[in-house]
Design an enzyme around this catalytic site. Structure first.
Site, PDB file in Angstrom:
ATOM      1  CB  SER A 152      -7.693   3.957   2.544  1.00  0.00           C
ATOM      2  OG  SER A 152      -7.185   3.222   3.195  1.00  0.00           O
ATOM      3  CB  SER A 203      -9.116   1.478   4.901  1.00  0.00           C
ATOM      4  OG  SER A 203      -9.615   2.721   4.980  1.00  0.00           O
ATOM      5  CE  LYS A 220      -4.081   2.001   2.467  1.00  0.00           C
ATOM      6  NZ  LYS A 220      -4.904   1.997   3.460  1.00  0.00           N
TER       7      LYS A 220
END
Length: 471
Positions: A154, A178, A79
């Site tokens: 996210s 997320s 990420k």
């Protein structure tokens, strides 16, 4: 030869057995990235040369007869909020667009040490804020099942990359959903662990309990494999749980007969859930009942869950991003800037009250899971929404005033401290994925993985791949 549609477990086994080289495995994934990433936009800062060097080093270890890690030769993505040494890490923010990380953070250290081949970063909203992945640096990540729709966030880039077959595993983080929301939107599996299960280092606050890091994968077995790598104690993190990560590998599916399942759609009207989502969740729970589970309509009452979450989120954001907002006021999207500024009027008393509320919520959850093995409920209150929207403005006609309102089904669970995961449950009539949120008692990841594995085998929804070019 194993390919991009196979499990990470199969890939690691094939590389270790010399049935395929790490370099060959990487190349088929790079071909897949070339084929689908221009459409989906899930991976960013792709570095084929660095990945090839890593794959070649993995192959050298295979030949040398050295002990091999559990992710040996497996292509993964990290990420874009997690630091990878020498790699561009932007946090999806124009004010960080040129930032290059000086070192690996702990979760990356562990993934790398396990033998994985890091291929790219995964797209994220600005500073991982919001459950729709778009930013001015890299643009919008689209849903592989319908490229007019959101991939969630996210960790949306991670989920979309997995669903598209571009990498075998990916990491993420979760404050208000997320890890769970993008897994639901992209028909993959995501786990928000109990705080301390996956330690974070470096960090500005060892005692921060709202945000956690965790794994995403295409199936429960692969997710358990990644969890086994990233979980476990670290001497730098005294708040880390002492359970060895290897505990979580290879979960045996639970026997669903007699399993005590509580279920709710909206926690007694605490939030709106779109009808198409509710229908899929109800059908999933009916499947558990048909397999012998004892299902009861029940949920923990969670007064002050919303106020506790919003206060702590605003306080944490203001502390971590407030100075940067002051120095770069035009560099933040309006919703994020508003959330940061919401933390400024908060007093020490306000924060103390929020932590006291969380303590009471955790106790309520503890008592609830004394009666039930698992809580089954929606992950997200809506199916994937149009990608041009920042967030859904209404659900069943009820206004969603902020970018947090439509994620109550996820952040109400956050403040209990309990582990929760999204597993594929089915699809709406429009073909949009819906996840089932399985919540367990604090510290119960091993049992939760067993239950999820049993449900996964029962459902089969996760085997439906998106309508992209054939892998």
């Amino acid at each position: 030869m194993v390919g991009v549609g196979d499990s990470a477990r199969a890939m690691a086994a094939a590389v270790a057995a010399k049935e395929v080289s790490a370099r060959e495995l990487l190349e088929v994934h790079l071909e897949r990235i070339d084929a689908v990433n221009p459409t989906v936009n899930a991976l960013v800062s792709i570095d084929p040369d660095r990945a090839r060097a890593s794959a070649d080093a993995a192959d050298a270890r295979t030949v040398s007869g050295e002990p091999l890690g559990p992710l040996h030769g497996v292509p993964v993505a990290i990420k874009d909020t997690h630091h990878v040494e020498g790699w561009r890490t932007t946090f999806g923010s124009p004010v960080m667009a040129d930032h290059v990380s000086a070192s690996d953070e702990l979760i990356v250290e562990r993934i790398r040490a396990a033998g994985a081949v890091i291929v790219a970063k995964t797209n994220t909203p600005e500073f991982a804020s919001g459950s729709h992945t778009f930013n001015p640096v890299f643009g919008t990540t689209l849903n592989p099942y319908d490229t007019t729709r959101s991939a969630g966030g996210s960790s949306g880039g991670s989920a979309a990359a997995l669903a598209s077959g571009m990498v075998a595993l990916a990491d993420g983080s979760d404050m208000g959903g997320s890890l769970r929301n993008p897994a639901s939107f992209c028909n993959v599996v995501g786990l928000r662990p109990t705080w301390g299960r996956v330690p974070t280092w470096p960090t500005w606050n060892l005692w921060e309990t709202v945000s956690v890091q965790g794994p995403l994968a295409r199936d429960v077995g692969d997710l358990a494999l990644l969890l086994s790598v990233i979980a476990g104690p670290d001497p730098r993190v005294p708040t880390a749980d002492s359970t060895p990560g290897a505990t979580f590998a290879d979960p045996e599916p639970a026997d669903l007969r007699g399993l005590r399942v509580a279920t709710t759609i909206d926690m007694g009207g605490a939030f709106e859930v779109e009808d198409s989502v509710a229908e899929v969740v109800r059908a999933a729970v009916d499947g558990l009942a048909s397999a012998g589970a004892v299902v009861e309509e029940a949920y923990p009452t969670l007064p002050n869950a919303e106020s506790a979450f919003r206060v702590l989120r605003a306080w944490l954001m203001e502390y971590s991003l407030g100075d940067l907002l002051d120095s770069e006021p035009e560099g933040f999207k309006a919703s994020l800037a508003d959330n940061i500024r919401a933390g400024r009027p908060l007093s020490g008393h306000d924060v103390a009250v929020a932590y006291a509320q969380r303590t009471a919520l955790a106790q309520r959850a503890h008592e609830f899971f004394g009666r039930y093995d698992v809580l089954a409920m929606p992950v997200s209150q809506v199916p994937p929404f149009p990608a041009e929207q920042e967030y859904p403005s209404t659900i069943n006609g009820r206004a969603q005033r902020t970018y947090l309102d439509w994620m109550r089904s996820a952040f109400f669970v956050t403040v209990t401290g309990c582990p929760a995961m999204s597993v594929p449950a089915g699809f709406t009539p429009d073909g949009l994925p819906v996840g089932l949120q399985l919540v367990g008692a604090a510290g119960s990841e091993a049992r939760l993985l067993q239950i999820a594995a049993a449900y996964e085998a029962l459902s089969g929804a996760g085997r439906r791949r998106p309508p992209l070019p054939a892998a």
